[in-house]
Write a protein that holds these residues in place. Structure first.
Motif, PDB file in Angstrom:
ATOM      1  N   LEU A 124       0.829  -1.199   0.000  1.00  0.00           N
ATOM      2  CA  LEU A 124       0.000   0.000   0.000  1.00  0.00           C
ATOM      3  C   LEU A 124       0.861   1.245   0.000  1.00  0.00           C
ATOM      4  N   ALA A 125       1.901   1.206   0.788  1.00  0.00           N
ATOM      5  CA  ALA A 125       2.774   2.369   0.863  1.00  0.00           C
ATOM      6  C   ALA A 125       3.434   2.646  -0.478  1.00  0.00           C
ATOM      7  N   CYS A 126       3.894   1.607  -1.107  1.00  0.00           N
ATOM      8  CA  CYS A 126       4.553   1.804  -2.402  1.00  0.00           C
ATOM      9  C   CYS A 126       3.588   2.371  -3.424  1.00  0.00           C
ATOM     10  N   ALA A 127       2.396   1.839  -3.443  1.00  0.00           N
ATOM     11  CA  ALA A 127       1.441   2.343  -4.410  1.00  0.00           C
ATOM     12  C   ALA A 127       1.096   3.791  -4.120  1.00  0.00           C
ATOM     13  N   GLY A 128       0.921   4.084  -2.845  1.00  0.00           N
ATOM     14  CA  GLY A 128       0.558   5.445  -2.490  1.00  0.00           C
ATOM     15  C   GLY A 128       1.639   6.453  -2.754  1.00  0.00           C
ATOM     16  N   ALA A 129       2.869   6.031  -2.880  1.00  0.00           N
ATOM     17  CA  ALA A 129       3.977   6.952  -3.044  1.00  0.00           C
ATOM     18  C   ALA A 129       4.203   7.388  -4.475  1.00  0.00           C
ATOM     19  N   LEU A 130       3.473   6.928  -5.398  1.00  0.00           N
ATOM     20  CA  LEU A 130       3.752   7.156  -6.804  1.00  0.00           C
ATOM     21  C   LEU A 130       3.115   8.440  -7.327  1.00  0.00           C
ATOM     22  N   PHE A 131       3.575   9.541  -6.833  1.00  0.00           N
ATOM     23  CA  PHE A 131       3.070  10.829  -7.265  1.00  0.00           C
ATOM     24  C   PHE A 131       4.085  11.891  -6.934  1.00  0.00           C
ATOM     25  N   ASP A 162      12.496  19.104  -6.101  1.00  0.00           N
ATOM     26  CA  ASP A 162      11.857  18.208  -5.153  1.00  0.00           C
ATOM     27  C   ASP A 162      10.569  17.649  -5.751  1.00  0.00           C
ATOM     28  N   PRO A 163      10.665  16.503  -6.412  1.00  0.00           N
ATOM     29  CA  PRO A 163       9.483  15.947  -7.062  1.00  0.00           C
ATOM     30  C   PRO A 163       8.394  15.484  -6.089  1.00  0.00           C
ATOM     31  N   MET A 164       8.691  15.449  -4.795  1.00  0.00           N
ATOM     32  CA  MET A 164       7.704  15.048  -3.799  1.00  0.00           C
ATOM     33  C   MET A 164       6.991  16.232  -3.155  1.00  0.00           C
ATOM     34  N   SER A 165       7.344  17.452  -3.513  1.00  0.00           N
ATOM     35  CA  SER A 165       6.837  18.638  -2.816  1.00  0.00           C
ATOM     36  C   SER A 165       5.312  18.735  -2.796  1.00  0.00           C
ATOM     37  N   ASP A 203      17.414   6.763  -9.243  1.00  0.00           N
ATOM     38  CA  ASP A 203      17.295   6.851 -10.710  1.00  0.00           C
ATOM     39  C   ASP A 203      16.915   8.262 -11.148  1.00  0.00           C
ATOM     40  N   GLY A 204      17.573   9.260 -10.547  1.00  0.00           N
ATOM     41  CA  GLY A 204      17.315  10.641 -10.921  1.00  0.00           C
ATOM     42  C   GLY A 204      15.931  11.131 -10.534  1.00  0.00           C
ATOM     43  N   GLY A 205      15.307  10.492  -9.553  1.00  0.00           N
ATOM     44  CA  GLY A 205      13.979  10.904  -9.101  1.00  0.00           C
ATOM     45  C   GLY A 205      12.842  10.190  -9.801  1.00  0.00           C
ATOM     46  N   SER A 206      13.146   9.209 -10.641  1.00  0.00           N
ATOM     47  CA  SER A 206      12.078   8.499 -11.353  1.00  0.00           C
ATOM     48  C   SER A 206      11.578   7.265 -10.600  1.00  0.00           C
ATOM     49  N   THR A 207      12.213   6.964  -9.470  1.00  0.00           N
ATOM     50  CA  THR A 207      11.816   5.820  -8.654  1.00  0.00           C
ATOM     51  C   THR A 207      11.792   6.238  -7.189  1.00  0.00           C
ATOM     52  N   ILE A 208      10.772   5.812  -6.458  1.00  0.00           N
ATOM     53  CA  ILE A 208      10.701   6.044  -5.018  1.00  0.00           C
ATOM     54  C   ILE A 208      10.789   4.701  -4.311  1.00  0.00           C
ATOM     55  N   CYS A 209      11.573   4.681  -3.232  1.00  0.00           N
ATOM     56  CA  CYS A 209      11.720   3.473  -2.426  1.00  0.00           C
ATOM     57  C   CYS A 209      11.236   3.766  -1.014  1.00  0.00           C
ATOM     58  N   LEU A 210      10.471   2.841  -0.468  1.00  0.00           N
ATOM     59  CA  LEU A 210       9.927   2.980   0.878  1.00  0.00           C
ATOM     60  C   LEU A 210      10.470   1.869   1.766  1.00  0.00           C
ATOM     61  N   ALA A 211      10.850   2.254   2.966  1.00  0.00           N
ATOM     62  CA  ALA A 211      11.322   1.305   3.963  1.00  0.00           C
ATOM     63  C   ALA A 211      10.463   1.481   5.214  1.00  0.00           C
ATOM     64  N   PRO A 212       9.420   0.661   5.362  1.00  0.00           N
ATOM     65  CA  PRO A 212       8.541   0.792   6.529  1.00  0.00           C
ATOM     66  C   PRO A 212       9.250   0.339   7.802  1.00  0.00           C
ATOM     67  N   LEU A 228       8.058   6.589 -10.030  1.00  0.00           N
ATOM     68  CA  LEU A 228       7.477   7.828  -9.514  1.00  0.00           C
ATOM     69  C   LEU A 228       6.877   8.601 -10.669  1.00  0.00           C
ATOM     70  N   GLN A 229       5.606   8.945 -10.549  1.00  0.00           N
ATOM     71  CA  GLN A 229       4.912   9.708 -11.569  1.00  0.00           C
ATOM     72  C   GLN A 229       4.435  11.009 -10.963  1.00  0.00           C
ATOM     73  N   LYS A 230       4.352  12.047 -11.763  1.00  0.00           N
ATOM     74  CA  LYS A 230       3.909  13.352 -11.284  1.00  0.00           C
ATOM     75  C   LYS A 230       2.395  13.448 -11.333  1.00  0.00           C
ATOM     76  N   HIS A 231       1.802  13.847 -10.185  1.00  0.00           N
ATOM     77  CA  HIS A 231       0.356  14.025 -10.078  1.00  0.00           C
ATOM     78  C   HIS A 231       0.059  15.237  -9.220  1.00  0.00           C
ATOM     79  N   ASN A 232      -1.115  15.806  -9.404  1.00  0.00           N
ATOM     80  CA  ASN A 232      -1.558  16.969  -8.643  1.00  0.00           C
ATOM     81  C   ASN A 232      -2.671  16.578  -7.686  1.00  0.00           C
TER      82      ASN A 232
END
Length: 128
Positions: free
Chosen positions: A8-15, A23-26, A76-85, A101-105
């Motif tokens: 769930l965390a990984c899926a939720g992080a894809l934005f 900062d692609p996560m801003s 990978d230059g900000g194109s991948t997010i990794c989560l460590a719960p 990692l995909q950009k979403h609003n």
């Protein structure tokens, strides 16, 4: 008890937001990412912080609520997010996982498949 927390965390992080190139996560800070597993129906809400941490509230496979924290990093230059719960060792879903990692609003909804092959419906909403 099987907990699909990490998935769930990984899926939720894809934005992310195009607003700040450095900062692609801003766009996620101060907002909520909601995920739903297409396989199990398990849901989760994630809140990301600029310091590389996140908090998650999820529903385990047994239907019970689970809250936990963790660390997130980009590669990978900000194109991948990794989560460590931060979960007890040997807990299902406690292993780190990475996703594209995909950009979403705020207001966007989409689907994404993580590196474990599980697909999630995801949305980004304003506030916590």
């Amino acid at each position: 008890m099987r907990i699909s927390i990490l998935a769930l965390a990984c899926a939720g992080a894809l934005f992310a937001s195009a607003a700040y190139a450095d900062d692609p996560m801003s766009n996620t800070y101060g907002n909520t990412v909601t995920t739903k597993s297409q396989k199990t129906g398990a849901t989760g809400q994630l809140m990301f912080a600029a310091d590389g941490t996140y908090m998650a509230n999820a529903t385990g496979a047994d239907g019970k609520p689970v809250s936990y924290g963790g660390q997130w990093t980009l590669k990978d230059g900000g194109s991948t997010i990794c989560l460590a719960p931060k979960l007890p060792p040997n807990t299902p879903g406690s292993a780190p996982s990475c996703s594209p990692l995909q950009k979403h609003n705020v207001g966007d909804s989409w689907s994404v498949t993580n590196d474990q092959g599980e697909t999630f419906d995801v949305s980004l909403t304003a506030g916590h």
